[in-house]
Design an enzyme around this catalytic site. Structure first.
Site, short mmCIF file in Angstrom:
data_model
loop_
_atom_site.label_atom_id
_atom_site.label_comp_id
_atom_site.label_asym_id
_atom_site.label_seq_id
_atom_site.Cartn_x
_atom_site.Cartn_y
_atom_site.Cartn_z
N PHE A 131 -8.85 42.90 44.97
CA PHE A 131 -9.27 41.53 45.30
C PHE A 131 -8.17 40.58 44.84
O PHE A 131 -7.90 40.48 43.64
CB PHE A 131 -10.57 41.28 44.55
CG PHE A 131 -11.22 39.95 44.79
CD1 PHE A 131 -11.83 39.67 46.01
CD2 PHE A 131 -11.26 39.00 43.78
CE1 PHE A 131 -12.46 38.46 46.21
CE2 PHE A 131 -11.89 37.78 43.98
CZ PHE A 131 -12.49 37.51 45.20
N THR A 134 -6.65 35.08 42.50
CA THR A 134 -6.07 34.23 41.44
C THR A 134 -4.55 34.08 41.63
O THR A 134 -3.86 35.02 41.97
CB THR A 134 -6.38 34.84 40.06
OG1 THR A 134 -7.77 35.09 39.98
CG2 THR A 134 -5.97 33.92 38.93
N GLU A 135 -4.07 32.86 41.33
CA GLU A 135 -2.64 32.57 41.52
C GLU A 135 -2.03 31.96 40.27
O GLU A 135 -2.71 31.21 39.56
CB GLU A 135 -2.48 31.57 42.69
CG GLU A 135 -3.06 32.11 43.97
CD GLU A 135 -2.70 31.26 45.18
OE1 GLU A 135 -2.07 30.19 45.00
OE2 GLU A 135 -3.04 31.69 46.29
N PRO A 136 -0.73 32.24 40.04
CA PRO A 136 -0.09 31.66 38.85
C PRO A 136 0.05 30.15 38.93
O PRO A 136 -0.02 29.47 37.91
CB PRO A 136 1.28 32.33 38.80
CG PRO A 136 1.47 33.08 40.06
CD PRO A 136 0.13 33.21 40.73
N GLY A 139 -5.30 26.86 41.03
CA GLY A 139 -6.60 27.20 40.47
C GLY A 139 -7.24 28.28 41.30
O GLY A 139 -6.67 28.76 42.29
N ILE A 164 -4.14 40.92 39.30
CA ILE A 164 -4.87 41.63 40.35
C ILE A 164 -5.15 43.07 39.91
O ILE A 164 -4.26 43.93 39.91
CB ILE A 164 -4.11 41.58 41.70
CG1 ILE A 164 -3.75 40.12 42.04
CG2 ILE A 164 -4.91 42.25 42.81
CD1 ILE A 164 -4.91 39.13 42.00
N GLU A 366 -14.71 37.43 37.87
CA GLU A 366 -15.56 36.73 38.86
C GLU A 366 -15.88 35.29 38.42
O GLU A 366 -16.94 34.76 38.73
CB GLU A 366 -16.86 37.49 39.19
CG GLU A 366 -16.92 39.00 39.05
CD GLU A 366 -15.81 39.78 39.72
OE1 GLU A 366 -14.67 39.28 39.77
OE2 GLU A 366 -16.07 40.90 40.18
N GLY A 367 -14.95 34.69 37.69
CA GLY A 367 -15.06 33.26 37.39
C GLY A 367 -15.46 32.96 35.96
O GLY A 367 -16.30 33.64 35.38
N THR A 368 -14.83 31.90 35.41
CA THR A 368 -15.09 31.50 34.02
C THR A 368 -16.48 30.85 33.90
O THR A 368 -17.10 30.52 34.91
CB THR A 368 -14.04 30.47 33.58
OG1 THR A 368 -14.13 29.35 34.46
CG2 THR A 368 -12.63 31.03 33.61
C1 LIG Z 1 -7.85 41.66 33.05
C2 LIG Z 1 -8.03 40.68 34.17
C3 LIG Z 1 -8.32 41.16 35.43
C4 LIG Z 1 -8.44 40.28 36.51
N1 LIG Z 1 -8.65 40.77 37.77
C5 LIG Z 1 -8.58 39.92 38.82
C6 LIG Z 1 -8.60 40.43 40.17
O1 LIG Z 1 -8.74 41.64 40.40
N2 LIG Z 1 -8.47 39.56 41.19
C7 LIG Z 1 -8.31 38.22 40.99
O2 LIG Z 1 -8.19 37.49 41.96
N3 LIG Z 1 -8.30 37.71 39.72
C8 LIG Z 1 -8.42 38.52 38.65
N4 LIG Z 1 -8.38 38.04 37.37
C9 LIG Z 1 -8.23 36.61 37.17
C10 LIG Z 1 -9.50 35.94 36.67
O3 LIG Z 1 -10.50 35.93 37.67
C11 LIG Z 1 -9.08 34.54 36.25
O4 LIG Z 1 -8.23 34.68 35.11
C12 LIG Z 1 -10.24 33.63 35.92
O5 LIG Z 1 -11.05 33.41 37.05
C13 LIG Z 1 -9.72 32.28 35.41
O6 LIG Z 1 -8.78 31.74 36.27
P1 LIG Z 1 -7.33 31.32 35.72
O7 LIG Z 1 -6.79 32.45 34.92
O8 LIG Z 1 -6.53 30.85 36.88
O9 LIG Z 1 -7.64 30.18 34.71
P2 LIG Z 1 -7.58 28.61 34.96
O10 LIG Z 1 -8.14 28.29 36.30
O11 LIG Z 1 -6.21 28.16 34.64
O12 LIG Z 1 -8.60 28.11 33.87
C14 LIG Z 1 -8.26 27.83 32.50
C15 LIG Z 1 -9.43 27.07 31.91
O13 LIG Z 1 -9.62 25.82 32.59
C16 LIG Z 1 -10.93 25.75 33.15
N5 LIG Z 1 -10.82 25.10 34.48
C17 LIG Z 1 -9.94 25.39 35.47
N6 LIG Z 1 -10.15 24.58 36.52
C18 LIG Z 1 -11.18 23.77 36.19
C19 LIG Z 1 -11.87 22.72 36.87
N7 LIG Z 1 -11.56 22.36 38.10
N8 LIG Z 1 -12.88 22.09 36.22
C20 LIG Z 1 -13.21 22.44 34.94
N9 LIG Z 1 -12.60 23.44 34.26
C21 LIG Z 1 -11.60 24.08 34.87
C22 LIG Z 1 -11.40 27.20 33.27
O14 LIG Z 1 -12.81 27.31 33.25
C23 LIG Z 1 -10.76 27.83 32.03
O15 LIG Z 1 -11.55 27.58 30.92
C24 LIG Z 1 -8.32 38.89 36.28
C25 LIG Z 1 -8.09 38.42 34.98
C26 LIG Z 1 -7.94 39.30 33.94
C27 LIG Z 1 -7.65 38.77 32.57
#
Ligand SMILES: Cc1cc2nc3c(=O)[nH]c(=O)nc-3n(C[C@H](O)[C@H](O)[C@H](O)COP(=O)(O)OP(=O)(O)OC[C@H]3O[C@@H](n4cnc5c(N)ncnc54)[C@H](O)[C@@H]3O)c2cc1C
Length: 408
Positions: A131, A134-136, A139, A164, A366-368
């Site tokens: 899946f 998520t992007e570096p 958001g 990923i 699946e989302g914070t």
């Molecule tokens: C081991 C691991 C496996 C993963 N596997 C996958 C995968 O298979 N596929 C995939 O796509 N992703 C994957 N992820 C990514 C994961 O889903 C994301 O890390 C997570 O959803 C948070 O997104 P971010 O890292 O971009 O954090 P950010 O979006 O940068 O968030 C950082 C903080 O800011 C808050 N925040 C961000 N935007 C807002 C907003 N608009 N309003 C209020 N608060 C906000 C967030 O809640 C969080 O507390 C994985 C992550 C890990 C660590």
């Protein structure tokens, strides 16, 4: 909210299910659990051992519909199995979770050609969908930098995805990209597509051993058959896939909590201080009772979510709530497990120390929490209400009471 299903997850008969579940449980405890220490040391899952075990016990086909060679489990049948995986080393649980969750998503939102191309292979583990959302630099959700520009009869994808899971195992990536300023579309991109490259990222705090890589799409050309559904349907596919996958994460929280509780009960009965087992002290009894209460509550929420989904109901509010409650519960339970174990629980590779680290991924998958609050509140403010009864117990006169309260 209900929707038509072209694929039916009717589950196995009770006898077939018991046999499958027993096979998987045996594989988990006899073949996979003994690898925990090695995986933690090497920070690498020995795929040469683990993948054949998963294939042999049927773990890859759990959520692949039966017409494509899988077991087509109902959600009620799947949850105890993914919870069992969450009792052992978390990296293996993550491999199984992502594989099944996105095989399930493909069976729900893919077309017949896409299902036929991937699902029979997914049932044996020969193929797997990762899946890629998520992007570096952006958001999650609709805030995407990856683009898919129409070109000839297909699209050209450019962008980066990171973290990923299963990027080392996947045959395909479920990529979400912008096809217009406000339009998100979903694509199935083959791993060996020219222009697609994968780099490993640093090892994680817990759930060690799998790969969560950086996937770069540098002018990757795909045919229109790679598009899932129609252009602009990406957001709805995303929400549908995550809706049930959040319940799977909550089931993982349950499994980890149950193992932490079991270990704590055993320790409370065997550790003696001042001439008595610590389990005879009221302070420790309180921890144990609180842990069990979290487990019990989470089991009830999961049973309700599974029953609704299996009946064909959409559950966006319930899935966000159970996902959020699950991660808070497993946080409390693993914390108390450390308290019950004292200093030895804090030593490296003690099962309780590992469960504590593994559980932290449930905050992110699946989302914070922020996302879960947003979805649950959106559903509540647009009319979601709990039904009149739960299980066999109804609430007579509910309407009158609700009106009465509202009038105060
Ligand atoms: C081991 C691991 C496996 C993963 N596997 C996958 C995968 O298979 N596929 C995939 O796509 N992703 C994957 N992820 C990514 C994961 O889903 C994301 O890390 C997570 O959803 C948070 O997104 P971010 O890292 O971009 O954090 P950010 O979006 O940068 O968030 C950082 C903080 O800011 C808050 N925040 C961000 N935007 C807002 C907003 N608009 N309003 C209020 N608060 C906000 C967030 O809640 C969080 O507390 C994985 C992550 C890990 C660590």
């Amino acid at each position: 909210m209900s929707y038509e299903r072209s694929i039916v997850y009717d589950g196995l008969s009770d006898t077939e299910y018991e046999r499958l579940a027993e096979n998987v449980r045996t594989a988990i405890w006899e073949e996979l659990a003994p690898l925990e220490s090695r995986i933690e040391d090497e920070e690498q899952i020995p795929y040469d051992i683990v993948l054949p075990v998963l294939r042999e016990c049927g773990a890859f086909g759990l959520l692949v519909p039966r017409e494509y060679g899988g077991s087509g489990l109902s959600i009620r049948q799947y949850l105890p199995i993914i919870a069992e995986f969450a009792k052992i080393q978390g990296g293996i649980r993550v491999v199984v979770h992502v594989h099944n969750s996105f095989a399930h998503a493909l069976s729900e939102v893919g077309d017949d050609t896409q299902r036929k191309a991937i699902l029979p292979g997914a049932a044996t583990g020969a193929k797997s969908v990762a899946f890629a959302l998520t992007e570096p630099e952006h958001g999650t959700g609709a805030d995407l930098g990856t683009t898919a520009r129409p070109s000839g009869s297909g699209f050209v994808l450019t962008g980066q995805k990171w973290l990923i899971t299963n990027s080392d195992l996947a045959s395909h990536f479920f990529v979400f990209a912008k096809t217009g300023p406000e339009e998100v579309s979903a694509f199935l991109v083959e791993r060996d597509a020219p222009g697609l490259s994968i780099e490993p990222l640093p090892e994680t705090m817990g759930c060690k051993g799998g790969e969560h890589g950086l996937v770069t799409l540098d002018e990757v050309t795909v045919d229109s058959s790679a598009l899932v559904g129609k252009p602009g349907e990406g957001q709805q596919h995303l929400e549908r896939a995550l809706e049930i996958s959040r319940v799977f994460i909550a089931a993982s929280s349950l499994g980890t909590s149950e193992r932490a509780l079991e270990l704590s009960l055993a320790h409370a009965q065997s550790r003696v201080t001042f001439g008595k087992a610590i389990g005879q002290r009221q302070a420790i009894q309180r921890y144990l009772a609180e842990m069990a209460t979290d487990v019990y509550a989470l089991r009830g929420m999961l049973a309700d979510s599974a029953a609704k989904w299996d009946a064909g109901t959409r559950i966006p509010a319930e899935s966000s709530m159970v996902k959020q409650f699950g991660l808070e519960a497993v946080g409390r339970v693993t914390d108390r497990a450390l308290l019950v174990h004292g200093g030895i629980g804090y030593t490296r590779k003690h099962p309780v120390e590992r469960l504590y680290r593994d559980a932290r991924l449930n905050w992110l998958e699946e989302g914070t929490p922020t996302i879960q609050y947003m979805v649950a509140a959106r559903e509540l403010l647009s009319g979601f209400r709990f039904s009149d009864g739960f299980g066999a117990i109804g609430w007579p006169g509910r309407d009158e009471r609700v009106q009465g309260y509202a009038g105060r």
